[in-house]
Design a protein around this motif. Structure first.
Motif, PDB file in Angstrom:
ATOM      1  N   LEU A 101     -28.750  85.544 -69.796  1.00  0.00           N
ATOM      2  CA  LEU A 101     -27.965  85.388 -68.868  1.00  0.00           C
ATOM      3  C   LEU A 101     -28.302  84.586 -67.663  1.00  0.00           C
ATOM      4  O   LEU A 101     -29.393  84.500 -67.265  1.00  0.00           O
ATOM      5  CB  LEU A 101     -27.866  87.179 -68.161  1.00  0.00           C
ATOM      6  CG  LEU A 101     -27.664  88.182 -69.166  1.00  0.00           C
ATOM      7  CD1 LEU A 101     -27.395  89.602 -68.739  1.00  0.00           C
ATOM      8  CD2 LEU A 101     -26.279  87.988 -70.069  1.00  0.00           C
ATOM      9  N   TYR A 102     -27.364  83.836 -67.282  1.00  0.00           N
ATOM     10  CA  TYR A 102     -27.668  82.955 -66.133  1.00  0.00           C
ATOM     11  C   TYR A 102     -27.001  83.879 -64.783  1.00  0.00           C
ATOM     12  O   TYR A 102     -25.830  84.018 -64.549  1.00  0.00           O
ATOM     13  CB  TYR A 102     -26.908  81.695 -66.278  1.00  0.00           C
ATOM     14  CG  TYR A 102     -27.564  80.955 -67.417  1.00  0.00           C
ATOM     15  CD1 TYR A 102     -28.167  79.726 -67.281  1.00  0.00           C
ATOM     16  CD2 TYR A 102     -27.115  81.331 -68.703  1.00  0.00           C
ATOM     17  CE1 TYR A 102     -28.784  79.113 -68.266  1.00  0.00           C
ATOM     18  CE2 TYR A 102     -27.677  80.615 -69.699  1.00  0.00           C
ATOM     19  CZ  TYR A 102     -28.582  79.422 -69.390  1.00  0.00           C
ATOM     20  OH  TYR A 102     -28.990  78.748 -70.655  1.00  0.00           O
ATOM     21  N   VAL A 103     -27.613  84.076 -63.725  1.00  0.00           N
ATOM     22  CA  VAL A 103     -27.221  84.937 -62.737  1.00  0.00           C
ATOM     23  C   VAL A 103     -27.220  83.970 -61.408  1.00  0.00           C
ATOM     24  O   VAL A 103     -28.543  83.201 -61.183  1.00  0.00           O
ATOM     25  CB  VAL A 103     -28.217  85.870 -62.650  1.00  0.00           C
ATOM     26  CG1 VAL A 103     -27.809  86.857 -61.377  1.00  0.00           C
ATOM     27  CG2 VAL A 103     -28.396  86.722 -63.790  1.00  0.00           C
ATOM     28  N   LYS A 145     -24.830  87.702 -59.605  1.00  0.00           N
ATOM     29  CA  LYS A 145     -23.609  87.936 -60.514  1.00  0.00           C
ATOM     30  C   LYS A 145     -23.984  86.850 -61.761  1.00  0.00           C
ATOM     31  O   LYS A 145     -24.150  85.763 -61.736  1.00  0.00           O
ATOM     32  CB  LYS A 145     -22.306  87.564 -59.579  1.00  0.00           C
ATOM     33  CG  LYS A 145     -21.254  87.401 -60.661  1.00  0.00           C
ATOM     34  CD  LYS A 145     -19.873  86.953 -59.719  1.00  0.00           C
ATOM     35  CE  LYS A 145     -18.655  86.583 -60.655  1.00  0.00           C
ATOM     36  NZ  LYS A 145     -17.500  85.946 -59.926  1.00  0.00           N
ATOM     37  N   VAL A 146     -23.656  87.548 -62.692  1.00  0.00           N
ATOM     38  CA  VAL A 146     -23.583  86.707 -64.065  1.00  0.00           C
ATOM     39  C   VAL A 146     -22.506  85.704 -64.123  1.00  0.00           C
ATOM     40  O   VAL A 146     -21.434  86.229 -63.995  1.00  0.00           O
ATOM     41  CB  VAL A 146     -23.715  87.670 -65.153  1.00  0.00           C
ATOM     42  CG1 VAL A 146     -23.574  86.806 -66.623  1.00  0.00           C
ATOM     43  CG2 VAL A 146     -24.512  88.771 -65.224  1.00  0.00           C
ATOM     44  N   TYR A 147     -22.797  84.624 -64.306  1.00  0.00           N
ATOM     45  CA  TYR A 147     -21.772  83.585 -64.365  1.00  0.00           C
ATOM     46  C   TYR A 147     -21.761  82.785 -65.763  1.00  0.00           C
ATOM     47  O   TYR A 147     -20.684  82.048 -66.018  1.00  0.00           O
ATOM     48  CB  TYR A 147     -21.768  82.506 -63.191  1.00  0.00           C
ATOM     49  CG  TYR A 147     -23.049  81.420 -63.323  1.00  0.00           C
ATOM     50  CD1 TYR A 147     -22.897  80.376 -63.745  1.00  0.00           C
ATOM     51  CD2 TYR A 147     -24.299  81.807 -62.778  1.00  0.00           C
ATOM     52  CE1 TYR A 147     -23.936  79.528 -63.875  1.00  0.00           C
ATOM     53  CE2 TYR A 147     -25.507  81.053 -62.893  1.00  0.00           C
ATOM     54  CZ  TYR A 147     -24.976  79.888 -63.527  1.00  0.00           C
ATOM     55  OH  TYR A 147     -26.447  78.864 -63.604  1.00  0.00           O
ATOM     56  N   LYS A 148     -22.775  82.903 -66.515  1.00  0.00           N
ATOM     57  CA  LYS A 148     -22.802  82.292 -67.914  1.00  0.00           C
ATOM     58  C   LYS A 148     -23.507  83.102 -68.594  1.00  0.00           C
ATOM     59  O   LYS A 148     -24.477  83.758 -68.324  1.00  0.00           O
ATOM     60  CB  LYS A 148     -23.549  80.869 -67.769  1.00  0.00           C
ATOM     61  CG  LYS A 148     -22.514  79.902 -67.399  1.00  0.00           C
ATOM     62  CD  LYS A 148     -23.158  78.538 -67.446  1.00  0.00           C
ATOM     63  CE  LYS A 148     -22.128  77.290 -66.912  1.00  0.00           C
ATOM     64  NZ  LYS A 148     -22.923  76.105 -66.885  1.00  0.00           N
ATOM     65  N   ILE A 149     -23.381  83.095 -70.113  1.00  0.00           N
ATOM     66  CA  ILE A 149     -24.045  84.006 -71.075  1.00  0.00           C
ATOM     67  C   ILE A 149     -24.392  82.909 -72.117  1.00  0.00           C
ATOM     68  O   ILE A 149     -23.624  81.981 -72.734  1.00  0.00           O
ATOM     69  CB  ILE A 149     -23.155  84.940 -71.538  1.00  0.00           C
ATOM     70  CG1 ILE A 149     -22.604  85.920 -70.453  1.00  0.00           C
ATOM     71  CG2 ILE A 149     -24.094  85.877 -72.593  1.00  0.00           C
ATOM     72  CD1 ILE A 149     -21.708  87.087 -70.807  1.00  0.00           C
ATOM     73  N   GLY A 174     -27.387  80.244 -79.203  1.00  0.00           N
ATOM     74  CA  GLY A 174     -27.278  78.802 -78.969  1.00  0.00           C
ATOM     75  C   GLY A 174     -26.087  78.484 -78.124  1.00  0.00           C
ATOM     76  O   GLY A 174     -25.865  76.987 -77.731  1.00  0.00           O
ATOM     77  N   ALA A 175     -25.018  79.162 -78.049  1.00  0.00           N
ATOM     78  CA  ALA A 175     -23.761  78.560 -77.426  1.00  0.00           C
ATOM     79  C   ALA A 175     -23.785  79.423 -75.934  1.00  0.00           C
ATOM     80  O   ALA A 175     -24.294  80.544 -75.751  1.00  0.00           O
ATOM     81  CB  ALA A 175     -22.745  79.149 -78.259  1.00  0.00           C
ATOM     82  N   ILE A 176     -23.369  78.693 -75.117  1.00  0.00           N
ATOM     83  CA  ILE A 176     -23.252  79.236 -73.830  1.00  0.00           C
ATOM     84  C   ILE A 176     -21.698  79.168 -73.348  1.00  0.00           C
ATOM     85  O   ILE A 176     -20.778  78.416 -73.440  1.00  0.00           O
ATOM     86  CB  ILE A 176     -23.981  78.125 -72.613  1.00  0.00           C
ATOM     87  CG1 ILE A 176     -25.492  78.257 -72.833  1.00  0.00           C
ATOM     88  CG2 ILE A 176     -23.823  78.399 -71.274  1.00  0.00           C
ATOM     89  CD1 ILE A 176     -25.988  77.233 -72.110  1.00  0.00           C
ATOM     90  N   PHE A 177     -21.258  80.501 -72.614  1.00  0.00           N
ATOM     91  CA  PHE A 177     -19.902  80.603 -72.393  1.00  0.00           C
ATOM     92  C   PHE A 177     -19.732  81.567 -71.060  1.00  0.00           C
ATOM     93  O   PHE A 177     -20.667  82.230 -70.693  1.00  0.00           O
ATOM     94  CB  PHE A 177     -19.080  81.285 -73.562  1.00  0.00           C
ATOM     95  CG  PHE A 177     -19.778  82.655 -73.695  1.00  0.00           C
ATOM     96  CD1 PHE A 177     -19.510  83.795 -73.167  1.00  0.00           C
ATOM     97  CD2 PHE A 177     -20.731  82.688 -74.861  1.00  0.00           C
ATOM     98  CE1 PHE A 177     -19.975  85.233 -73.509  1.00  0.00           C
ATOM     99  CE2 PHE A 177     -21.222  83.948 -75.239  1.00  0.00           C
ATOM    100  CZ  PHE A 177     -20.797  85.173 -74.587  1.00  0.00           C
TER     101      PHE A 177
END
Length: 433
Positions: free
Chosen positions: A27-29, A90-94, A98-101
């Motif tokens: 998770l990208y927060v 807040k999570v803005y990317k997952i 290997g895939a980021i969305f």
């Protein structure tokens, strides 16, 4: 875990957010001001020195002590209140395999598939002169929000004339839909005296599209069949007729959709919420939006609630809306739909103290639903006991008892309890019941 300025990257463990977030997702927060957080955002916060990422299901109003309530999508119970100093962002990317969305992409993808199918069904119905009213679902959310919902959508409720069901069923099956069985066994299906609602579904690109076709303004427990001794069928028929007759047109993406006028829509959504034991944050959010984004004729709505004898079911919904969402409901309106003293006592003791953010197991939910309808039934107190003579009701009660005994037996045997002890338990259980 890695931290860089206002950004945080963490790896998930567990399945509390399944199916949206999965074990081992990255998770990208991003650090986000409390004022910018919204319902349905995923936030990462600290609780007992642990990082937790869950969905926001409630946010305190401006002017009050700031806090949010969060919940894992797969959890039955919400978390404790989370205050701003606990929130990391807040999570803005997952990142998965290997895939980021962006989480928004999933919502948009599901909404697009759902809307395309709904539009396809609507056009075929119109071509075949089938009268249709959208009771709730994606079209109403798009109309109110002007954008796609920020959550995985469950279903869409459509009301049709009962005599057109066979034609509707054939059309939906030609479009690739199949019926969903809602009865507990084949015997239960045979005992059910009526079917006010039938669910159809199909799967496209791993997204399940579900349409609930209502043959009446159903809000009781449709799996039990006819419940005339709890709420008169004649009133359900009148309400259904009114819903089909009194409708308004909304326009979404240059397409016309028939929905209920504001007062009828609020009544239906309140009954739907009561049907779900007054639980579900997204149900409260939807009613709140209808109440705050539309001009509501509370006098007209009170007349309808009184005419169809719905006070006992709808009154607690408005009280909970005031309690949690501070929705300004006129006192005159509340007084006009006020239930009797006995019903108010039951509502105060058994309903107003429930946790509206929690969920229940299906059987437990069904038992509680039956209790609520039984105790708040507007029918003569003695006549409502005839519900227990309904074959479908009797069978369901016996099936639940049998299931409970079966699972208790499994626990006993797994703990190596002797047969004699188990027989003693059954004997005592039969005496108690």
């Amino acid at each position: 875990m890695s931290i860089s300025n206002d950004f945080l990257k963490i790896k998930t463990f567990g399945n509390s957010m399944f199916p949206f977030l999965m074990d081992a997702d990255v998770l990208y927060v991003k650090r986000t001001p409390f004022s910018k957080l919204s319902i349905n955002d995923f936030v990462t916060f600290l609780e007992n020195k642990k990082f937790i990422t869950h969905r926001i299901i409630f946010k305190s109003r401006l002017g009050l002590k700031p806090y949010i309530i969060t919940k894992g999508d797969a959890n039955l119970q919400p978390d404790k209140k989370v205050v701003p100093k606990q929130i990391l962002g807040k999570v803005y990317k997952i990142k998965r395999a290997g895939a980021i969305f962006d989480p928004e992409q999933i919502y948009l993808f599901q909404s697009t598939l759902y809307f395309n199918e709904i539009l396809k069904v609507k056009k075929v119905f119109e071509k075949n002169n089938i009268e249709l009213v959208f009771l709730k679902g994606l079209p109403i959310n798009l109309y109110l929000e002007k954008t796609h919902p920020k959550r995985i959508y469950a279903d869409c409720d459509l009301l049709i004339k009962k005599q057109e069901f066979n034609k509707v069923s054939r059309i939906l099956k030609k479009l690739g839909f199949s019926t969903i069985e809602t009865t507990i066994t084949k015997t239960h299906a045979k005992l059910r005296t009526k079917e006010p609602e039938v669910s159809f579904s199909k799967t496209i690109d791993n997204i399940r599209i579900t349409l609930d076709i209502h043959l009446e303004a159903a809000f009781l427990i449709h799996t039990l069949g006819k419940m005339d001794s709890i709420y008169p069928q004649v009133l359900i028929d009148k309400l259904t007729e009114a819903f089909l007759k009194e409708k308004k047109v909304i326009r979404i993406y240059n397409e016309n959709f028939f929905i209920l006028p504001t007062e009828n829509l609020i009544i239906y959504l309140a009954l739907h919420l009561f049907h779900h034991n007054l639980r579900g944050y997204y149900r409260y959010n939807l009613i709140s939006k209808v109440l705050t984004k539309n001009k509501v004729d509370f006098n007209l709505m009170a007349e309808k609630i009184y005419e169809y004898n719905l006070r006992n079911f709808i009154y607690p919904v408005f009280i909970l809306l005031i309690k949690y969402y501070k929705i300004p409901i006129p006192k005159k309106f509340l007084n006009r739909i006020l239930p009797s003293v006995g019903k108010i006592r039951y509502i105060n003791n058994h309903i107003l103290n429930i946790d509206i953010f929690s969920e229940e197991f299906r059987v437990d939910s069904g038992i509680e639903r039956f209790k609520f309808f039984f105790h708040l039934s507007p029918v003569n107190p003695y006549l409502k006991y005839f519900i227990f003579l309904q074959p479908g009701v009797l069978y369901t009660i016996l099936w639940i008892l049998k299931s409970r005994i079966y699972f208790t037996a499994k626990i006993f045997f797994s703990n190596k309890v002797s047969i004699n002890n188990f027989k003693s338990f059954l004997a005592s259980a039969s005496v108690i019941s």
